[in-house]
Design a protein around this motif. Structure first.
Motif, PDB file in Angstrom:
ATOM      1  N   TRP A 303     -23.226  19.391 -17.659  1.00  0.00           N
ATOM      2  CA  TRP A 303     -22.653  18.360 -16.738  1.00  0.00           C
ATOM      3  C   TRP A 303     -21.753  17.243 -17.352  1.00  0.00           C
ATOM      4  N   LEU A 304     -21.925  17.239 -18.421  1.00  0.00           N
ATOM      5  CA  LEU A 304     -20.771  16.430 -19.299  1.00  0.00           C
ATOM      6  C   LEU A 304     -19.542  17.139 -19.592  1.00  0.00           C
ATOM      7  N   ILE A 305     -19.459  18.291 -20.296  1.00  0.00           N
ATOM      8  CA  ILE A 305     -18.276  18.846 -20.614  1.00  0.00           C
ATOM      9  C   ILE A 305     -18.015  19.829 -19.655  1.00  0.00           C
ATOM     10  N   GLY A 306     -18.836  20.051 -18.517  1.00  0.00           N
ATOM     11  CA  GLY A 306     -18.069  21.265 -17.653  1.00  0.00           C
ATOM     12  C   GLY A 306     -16.775  20.825 -16.764  1.00  0.00           C
ATOM     13  N   PRO A 307     -16.707  19.511 -16.368  1.00  0.00           N
ATOM     14  CA  PRO A 307     -15.559  19.429 -15.678  1.00  0.00           C
ATOM     15  C   PRO A 307     -14.093  19.740 -16.575  1.00  0.00           C
ATOM     16  N   ALA A 308     -14.451  20.145 -17.761  1.00  0.00           N
ATOM     17  CA  ALA A 308     -13.044  20.365 -18.599  1.00  0.00           C
ATOM     18  C   ALA A 308     -12.985  21.958 -18.534  1.00  0.00           C
ATOM     19  N   ASP A 309     -13.529  22.582 -18.239  1.00  0.00           N
ATOM     20  CA  ASP A 309     -13.532  24.082 -17.948  1.00  0.00           C
ATOM     21  C   ASP A 309     -12.369  24.757 -17.003  1.00  0.00           C
ATOM     22  N   SER A 310     -11.401  25.576 -17.499  1.00  0.00           N
ATOM     23  CA  SER A 310     -10.508  26.003 -16.620  1.00  0.00           C
ATOM     24  C   SER A 310     -10.846  27.353 -16.021  1.00  0.00           C
ATOM     25  N   THR A 311     -11.783  27.873 -16.208  1.00  0.00           N
ATOM     26  CA  THR A 311     -12.331  29.119 -15.335  1.00  0.00           C
ATOM     27  C   THR A 311     -13.161  28.851 -14.314  1.00  0.00           C
ATOM     28  N   ASN A 312     -13.952  29.531 -13.609  1.00  0.00           N
ATOM     29  CA  ASN A 312     -14.573  29.264 -12.556  1.00  0.00           C
ATOM     30  C   ASN A 312     -16.251  28.970 -12.858  1.00  0.00           C
ATOM     31  N   GLY A 313     -16.565  29.263 -14.479  1.00  0.00           N
ATOM     32  CA  GLY A 313     -17.826  29.242 -14.908  1.00  0.00           C
ATOM     33  C   GLY A 313     -18.111  27.688 -14.677  1.00  0.00           C
ATOM     34  N   TRP A 314     -17.730  26.813 -14.706  1.00  0.00           N
ATOM     35  CA  TRP A 314     -18.149  25.474 -14.276  1.00  0.00           C
ATOM     36  C   TRP A 314     -18.560  25.423 -12.756  1.00  0.00           C
ATOM     37  N   VAL A 315     -17.640  25.826 -11.900  1.00  0.00           N
ATOM     38  CA  VAL A 315     -17.637  25.685 -10.694  1.00  0.00           C
ATOM     39  C   VAL A 315     -18.968  26.368 -10.047  1.00  0.00           C
ATOM     40  N   ASN A 316     -18.977  27.511 -10.845  1.00  0.00           N
ATOM     41  CA  ASN A 316     -20.178  28.682 -10.329  1.00  0.00           C
ATOM     42  C   ASN A 316     -21.691  28.055 -10.865  1.00  0.00           C
ATOM     43  N   TRP A 317     -21.556  27.653 -11.708  1.00  0.00           N
ATOM     44  CA  TRP A 317     -22.850  27.067 -12.340  1.00  0.00           C
ATOM     45  C   TRP A 317     -23.185  26.019 -11.601  1.00  0.00           C
ATOM     46  N   VAL A 318     -22.476  25.008 -11.229  1.00  0.00           N
ATOM     47  CA  VAL A 318     -22.763  23.929 -10.266  1.00  0.00           C
ATOM     48  C   VAL A 318     -23.330  24.492  -9.066  1.00  0.00           C
ATOM     49  N   ALA A 319     -22.747  25.442  -8.461  1.00  0.00           N
ATOM     50  CA  ALA A 319     -23.212  25.990  -7.117  1.00  0.00           C
ATOM     51  C   ALA A 319     -24.331  27.009  -7.158  1.00  0.00           C
ATOM     52  N   THR A 320     -24.883  27.446  -8.457  1.00  0.00           N
ATOM     53  CA  THR A 320     -25.987  28.236  -8.480  1.00  0.00           C
ATOM     54  C   THR A 320     -27.131  27.132  -8.228  1.00  0.00           C
ATOM     55  N   PRO A 321     -28.428  27.792  -7.868  1.00  0.00           N
ATOM     56  CA  PRO A 321     -29.443  26.954  -7.720  1.00  0.00           C
ATOM     57  C   PRO A 321     -30.107  26.417  -9.038  1.00  0.00           C
ATOM     58  N   ASN A 322     -30.517  25.431  -9.159  1.00  0.00           N
ATOM     59  CA  ASN A 322     -30.896  24.860 -10.494  1.00  0.00           C
ATOM     60  C   ASN A 322     -31.836  25.997 -11.517  1.00  0.00           C
ATOM     61  N   ASP A 323     -32.734  26.435 -10.691  1.00  0.00           N
ATOM     62  CA  ASP A 323     -33.828  27.319 -11.664  1.00  0.00           C
ATOM     63  C   ASP A 323     -33.123  28.708 -12.125  1.00  0.00           C
ATOM     64  N   ASN A 324     -31.701  28.924 -11.173  1.00  0.00           N
ATOM     65  CA  ASN A 324     -31.157  30.255 -11.872  1.00  0.00           C
ATOM     66  C   ASN A 324     -29.932  30.100 -12.662  1.00  0.00           C
ATOM     67  N   ARG A 325     -29.759  28.579 -13.194  1.00  0.00           N
ATOM     68  CA  ARG A 325     -28.349  28.560 -14.003  1.00  0.00           C
ATOM     69  C   ARG A 325     -28.653  29.237 -15.261  1.00  0.00           C
ATOM     70  N   LEU A 326     -27.511  29.705 -15.851  1.00  0.00           N
ATOM     71  CA  LEU A 326     -27.444  30.378 -17.320  1.00  0.00           C
ATOM     72  C   LEU A 326     -26.331  29.614 -17.918  1.00  0.00           C
ATOM     73  N   PRO A 327     -26.437  29.637 -19.257  1.00  0.00           N
ATOM     74  CA  PRO A 327     -25.382  29.072 -19.838  1.00  0.00           C
ATOM     75  C   PRO A 327     -23.900  30.002 -19.686  1.00  0.00           C
ATOM     76  N   PHE A 328     -22.725  29.467 -20.097  1.00  0.00           N
ATOM     77  CA  PHE A 328     -21.539  30.045 -19.956  1.00  0.00           C
ATOM     78  C   PHE A 328     -20.612  29.557 -21.215  1.00  0.00           C
ATOM     79  N   GLN A 329     -19.630  30.340 -21.293  1.00  0.00           N
ATOM     80  CA  GLN A 329     -18.537  30.223 -22.429  1.00  0.00           C
ATOM     81  C   GLN A 329     -17.176  29.535 -21.430  1.00  0.00           C
ATOM     82  N   MET A 330     -16.896  28.349 -21.853  1.00  0.00           N
ATOM     83  CA  MET A 330     -15.869  27.534 -21.090  1.00  0.00           C
ATOM     84  C   MET A 330     -14.575  28.050 -21.923  1.00  0.00           C
ATOM     85  N   ARG A 331     -13.422  27.714 -21.284  1.00  0.00           N
ATOM     86  CA  ARG A 331     -12.115  27.810 -21.641  1.00  0.00           C
ATOM     87  C   ARG A 331     -11.446  26.427 -21.348  1.00  0.00           C
ATOM     88  N   THR A 332     -11.226  25.745 -22.169  1.00  0.00           N
ATOM     89  CA  THR A 332     -10.522  24.299 -21.953  1.00  0.00           C
ATOM     90  C   THR A 332      -9.227  23.881 -22.703  1.00  0.00           C
TER      91      THR A 332
END
Length: 533
Positions: A303-332
């Protein structure tokens, strides 16, 4: 000189007469405090050590830092220590204010420790008011200025954390108090600022006043630097007291600008002393107990660093139901998060690590592949400067004030200072970050952020690891806390029980003091690009 043990009343014991209406209550330990504060050097020592007592509960130790930071989604953790697991659970539940709750120290520790500090300095200021001289006029004024300063920052944090509190100063006759008088948090914070102004007024009578590096405020300060520090703490109190978007909008932002302009000109970073004065918040945020598992107690949240992500990892993570969220590698492009040699290369403040260190049954939404590295590991938390208040923080408080006052163009260079120098990002304009691939920050929808988004992102990334409570204080005023998060803490159950007052609490569905639904991108003013108001 005799060694005397100073007696410190918990507030509940101070006000014990409230539960004993037919008794005359006398404090038998009070003579020790009076005798001790009649001795000049002992009196000076009480006030010289008061900052060390205050420091841990001001965001530099476990309580309430871990609860507040995880509630704000600044740091994420899967451990139960320090009340963080319950308070950061999603969906949010109310705080359990029972005096037998094993996590009760979330509000007990700051309550009693802040009033312990207040008690010590009240005795000092009262003694000086009655004519005590500590060697000479300069040292006497320094002790009084420090006492008023500590009253100010202590009540400032009481006002940050609790819904109400008694105001007890050097004029309060403790042995005659029979009924507790609780004051609402906004008035507590106003009182805190008045004490800081008193500290400034006393200090200004003695131009030669200095503070040594090895005690007092743990950084060598001149009189003028002390005055600037007091003004910066006053700016904090003005901005961080509000519990809602509406209250934050109602802050006297012109006064915030005045305080910031009169405030610190260099970072305030007191010098740690091993086993005496240190920053345990920084230790646990960066802790490395096992090779290959950095930040093994808590990690920067997406939630803190995700807005810096240039892929769709952050957008998809936010859109995923809370209990199904998994970590991802950002590109920024933000060099505070990612280095120049690829997505796994460490940034200046944050690094990438594949290990998932928290139990899955406590929620994979808590997992993060990122670790905190800005403050270093090993023993850096108890050796050398401990960043406690930065010029960047003050710049960004001023930038927020300017935006709210309709002077957004003046805020732009303040936001760009750290954005360019530390993040190595392209500058923002009043339109926001350049609207191009790799934009930092992005909205939760994936669109490029506004100037308002850039301010809040910059505030979060520059504050990461500095202090464990500020992210929470910002989030409640920006309306970015998860719905039903407690917006402040109740008087501890133990205190209420002592006073024979009803237990109460905050947070949870339908509870009082519960944060409303998040509304993260609404602007505080009309007319900013990409920013609905």
């Amino acid at each position: 000189m005799h060694t005397l043990k100073k007696f410190v009343w918990p507030v509940g014991l101070l006000l014990v007469a409230a539960s004993c209406q037919d008794l005359d209550v006398v404090n038998p330990n009070r003579p020790d405090a009076e005798r001790a504060t009649a001795q000049p050097l002992t009196t000076e020592n009480f006030v010289a050590t008061s900052f060390r007592t205050w420091w841990p509960v001001a965001g530099h130790d476990d309580y309430p830092s871990w609860a507040f930071s995880t509630m704000a989604r600044e740091i994420t953790s899967g451990f139960a220590d320090f009340g963080q697991l319950e308070l950061s659970a999603e969906p949010r539940q109310g705080w359990n204010n029972s005096p037998v709750n094993v996590r009760r120290f979330v509000n007990e520790t700051p309550w009693f420790q802040l009033f312990r500090t207040v008690s010590s300095v009240n005795d000092v200021v009262g003694s000086i008011n009655r004519g005590l001289v500590i060697e000479n006029a300069v040292r006497t004024a320094r002790a009084k200025a420090m006492g008023k300063f500590m009253q100010g920052v202590s009540y400032g944090h009481i006002g940050f954390y609790f819904d109400k509190a008694p105001i007890i100063d050097e004029f309060t006759k403790l042995d005659t108090v029979r009924t507790p008088q609780f004051t609402e948090y906004r008035q507590v914070s106003a009182f805190a600022i008045r004490q800081l102004d008193s500290a400034i007024a006393v200090a200004q009578t003695q131009p030669s006043m200095t503070f040594p590096a090895d005690a007092w405020l743990y950084q060598s300060l001149t009189r003028d630097q002390f005055v600037r520090l007091a003004n910066s703490y006053a700016a904090r109190i003005l901005v961080y007291t509000p519990r809602s978007r509406a209250e934050r909008a109602a802050v006297n932002w012109a006064e915030v600008i005045r305080r910031v302009d009169a405030g610190i000109q260099t970072d305030y970073a007191p010098l740690a002393q091993p086993d005496v004065f240190f920053d345990d918040w920084k230790r646990l945020v960066a802790r490395l107990r096992t090779a290959g598992r950095p930040s093994d107690f808590g990690r920067p949240s997406y939630w803190l660093i995700g807005p810096a992500d240039s892929t769709n990892g952050w957008v998809n993570w936010v859109a995923t139901p809370n209990d199904n969220r998994l970590p991802f590698q950002m590109r920024t492009r933000d060099r505070r998060i990612q280095g120049t040699t690829g997505p796994a290369s460490p940034g200046k403040y944050v690094g990438y690590n594949l290990n998932n260190i928290f139990a899955a049954d406590r929620g994979t939404f808590r997992w993060s592949h990122y670790f905190f590295r800005r403050s270093g590991v090993d023993l850096t938390w108890q050796t050398g400067p401990q960043l406690a208040m930065s010029v960047a923080e003050m710049d960004l408080l001023k930038a927020e004030a300017l935006i709210r006052l309709g002077r957004a163009a003046e805020a732009v260079p303040l936001i760009n200072r750290t954005r360019i120098a530390n993040g190595e990002l392209p500058p923002v304009t009043v339109e926001g970050p350049p609207n191009e691939p790799g934009c930092v920050p992005r909205k939760e929808s994936g669109a490029c952020g506004s100037l308002w988004d850039a301010l809040r992102y910059e505030k979060g990334i520059e504050g990461l690891g500095m202090n464990g409570v500020i992210a929470f204080l910002d989030a409640r005023g920006w309306q970015t806390l998860p719905e039903n998060t407690p917006v402040h803490l109740p008087i501890p159950g133990r205190e209420l029980q002592t006073l024979q007052l009803p237990l109460y609490t905050f947070g949870g569905p339908g509870g009082q003091g519960s944060a409303p639904a998040r509304d993260p991108e609404r602007c505080p003013v009309a007319g900013l690009a990409r920013c609905p108001s």
